[in-house]
Write a protein that holds these residues in place. Structure first.
Motif, PDB file in Angstrom:
ATOM      1  N   GLY A 388      42.377   2.203  35.903  1.00 40.13           N
ATOM      2  CA  GLY A 388      41.811   1.172  35.476  1.00 40.13           C
ATOM      3  C   GLY A 388      41.253   0.280  36.908  1.00 40.13           C
ATOM      4  N   ARG A 390      38.985  -3.473  37.880  1.00 37.65           N
ATOM      5  CA  ARG A 390      38.056  -4.746  37.565  1.00 37.65           C
ATOM      6  C   ARG A 390      36.965  -4.743  38.358  1.00 37.65           C
ATOM      7  N   GLU A 406      33.961 -12.296  36.741  1.00 42.55           N
ATOM      8  CA  GLU A 406      34.597 -10.934  36.202  1.00 42.55           C
ATOM      9  C   GLU A 406      33.511 -10.385  35.215  1.00 42.55           C
ATOM     10  N   LYS A 408      33.616  -8.653  32.458  1.00 39.42           N
ATOM     11  CA  LYS A 408      34.830  -8.122  31.618  1.00 39.42           C
ATOM     12  C   LYS A 408      34.304  -7.362  30.176  1.00 39.42           C
ATOM     13  N   LYS A 430      43.601  -2.566  38.844  1.00 43.31           N
ATOM     14  CA  LYS A 430      44.201  -3.260  37.680  1.00 43.31           C
ATOM     15  C   LYS A 430      45.669  -3.323  38.154  1.00 43.31           C
ATOM     16  N   LYS A 432      49.545  -5.245  37.135  1.00 40.74           N
ATOM     17  CA  LYS A 432      50.100  -6.060  36.035  1.00 40.74           C
ATOM     18  C   LYS A 432      50.259  -7.315  36.378  1.00 40.74           C
ATOM     19  N   ARG A 434      48.052 -10.222  36.988  1.00 39.45           N
ATOM     20  CA  ARG A 434      46.540 -10.360  37.489  1.00 39.45           C
ATOM     21  C   ARG A 434      46.311 -11.404  38.282  1.00 39.45           C
TER      22      ARG A 434
END
Length: 440
Positions: A388, A390, A406, A408, A430, A432, A434
């Motif tokens: 993952g 971002r 971002e 998304k 990514k 946990k 964030r």
């Protein structure tokens, strides 16, 4: 002596309707009640009754039934008093006498279909033809019926409006001594008519013709002058020339000589083979100013104007070709037109810096791709982990005001973010807990 195994059972019209419309198949009494007279002694036909009635529809379809004979005419009269449409296609009727026995006992018959019956070489006697006088629609497809019989029928059907003569092997047209002024539609597709000299005979024989369907004949021209076409086809509103042999624009121009023509079908002709689908439609439309239906599609005012402007530019782009008269008419309407501006519709790209930790790579982005596509591209390019990532978009000019945005939505296209050359894409893993964009 036993009958030959090759001998086929003779099936009559009466026998078939008695079997097909057995009242046991209509337990609720649907249809029109027809009083059935008792069958004569020794009659081979078993009449099925519900009380004293047999129920028949007004539209009678008896195709593929092997009918070769009429049967008892009194039974036909009793069964078919209310029948208005009769389909006898794909049977074995090869005797006009048998057909006449059937038709003469159906007093309200309006539509008759005899297609696919073997009537080649079988002539209808004029003395018998009056029984067809009430028929308005007659279908004789693939019967190979002779022109003499066709003329006998049209001369004795004063209310005939539609005639279907497809697949009869005609390569010439024999003229009738007496016209049929009631006929409005003639469909004569899938024959071998080649010369316009044969087609023009229809104008003499059917002076009120409104629809002429010539599809799948190899007619190679529309070969008459304006005065002749106006005289021969004064009421023609629709013509179908699909898969004909037309190869000259002059033939399309001559269609304008039909004074009431408003529908044309001209697909699959040699003339239009070099053009694209859109070019074919535009060139045809520009040549046919009175047509409101072309190849089955309605013509809007906007489409007509676009086609006429295309027509002008087409001949401006090919000055070596002699423009038709229609070109000069349209130039007087629109004037000489400037060439259309060339628009580059190729996918747009932009160069951005992609930052992954301390690593920075210049990457070309296709702006029509989605955010999800971009993630796949960057994983492959930068050997990113599969657990993952971002993405954040940084507008170099506005970053001090807006901050990172971002990316998304995986299905959103990149061009919607207004990304430009020199902007930056930040890639972060990514986690946990964030972080927000303001922490970057």
């Amino acid at each position: 002596m036993e009958s030959s195994s090759d001998e086929e059972e003779v099936r009559t019209f009466v026998q078939v309707i008695s079997e097909k419309y057995n009242p046991e198949n209509f337990p609720y009494g649907q249809g029109l009640g027809v009083v059935v007279l008792p069958s004569p002694p020794g009659s081979p036909v078993k009449v099925f009754l519900l009380g004293d009635r047999l129920f028949l529809p007004s539209v009678l379809v008896l195709n593929y039934c092997g009918i070769s004979k009429a049967g008892d005419k009194s039974d036909i009269a009793a069964f078919c008093a209310h029948v208005v449409e009769l389909d006898l296609s794909y049977n074995q009727l090869n005797d006009w006498g048998e057909i006449c026995t059937i038709v003469s006992n159906i007093p309200h018959l309006d539509f008759l279909n005899l297609s696919m019956n073997p009537l080649n070489g079988v002539e209808l006697e004029p003395s018998m033809a009056d029984i067809f006088s009430r028929v308005r629609r007659l279908v004789l497809i693939n019967t190979h019926v002779s022109w003499d019989t066709v003329h006998t029928l049209t001369q004795h059907t004063p209310e005939l409006e539609e005639l279907f003569l497809c697949l009869n092997g005609y390569n010439t047209v024999s003229e009738s001594q007496r016209p049929c002024p009631s006929l409005r539609l003639l469909q004569i597709t899938d024959n071998q008519l080649r010369e316009w000299a044969e087609v023009r005979k229809f104008g003499v024989m059917y002076p009120c013709l409104s629809t002429l369907v010539l599809a799948n004949n190899i007619v190679d021209s529309v070969g008459d002058a304006q005065e002749t076409l106006q005289r021969l086809f004064p009421n023609l509103r629709s013509i179908n020339l699909n898969n004909s042999g037309l190869s000259k624009w002059e033939d399309i121009e001559r269609l304008n000589f039909f004074p009431k023509l408003e529908e044309v079908k001209a697909m699959g002709i040699p003339l239009l083979q070099p053009y694209t689908t859109q070019e074919r439609r535009s060139l045809l439309l520009a040549q046919l100013p009175s047509v409101v239906l072309l190849n089955g599609s309605a013509v809007s005012l906007g489409e007509r104007e676009d086609a006429e402007r295309f027509f002008i530019r087409y001949y401006q782009d090919f000055p070596e070709q002699e423009p038709p008269e229609r070109y000069h008419v349209l130039v007087s309407k629109y004037g000489h037109l400037a060439p259309l501006a060339e628009v580059d519709l190729s996918p747009r790209c932009t160069m951005v810096d992609v930052r992954w930790g301390e690593r920075v790579e210049a990457v070309s982005l296709r702006l029509e791709q989605t955010v999800g596509d971009l993630k796949k591209q960057l994983r492959a390019l930068l050997q990113l982990p599969n657990n993952g990532i971002r993405l954040f978009y940084i507008n170099r000019e506005m970053c001090s005001v807006l901050g990172p945005e971002e990316l998304k939505c995986g299905c959103r296209a990149l061009h919607s973010y207004r990304i430009r050359d020199g902007d930056e894409i930040l890639v972060v893993p990514k986690v946990k807990s964030r972080c927000s964009s303001s922490d970057l």
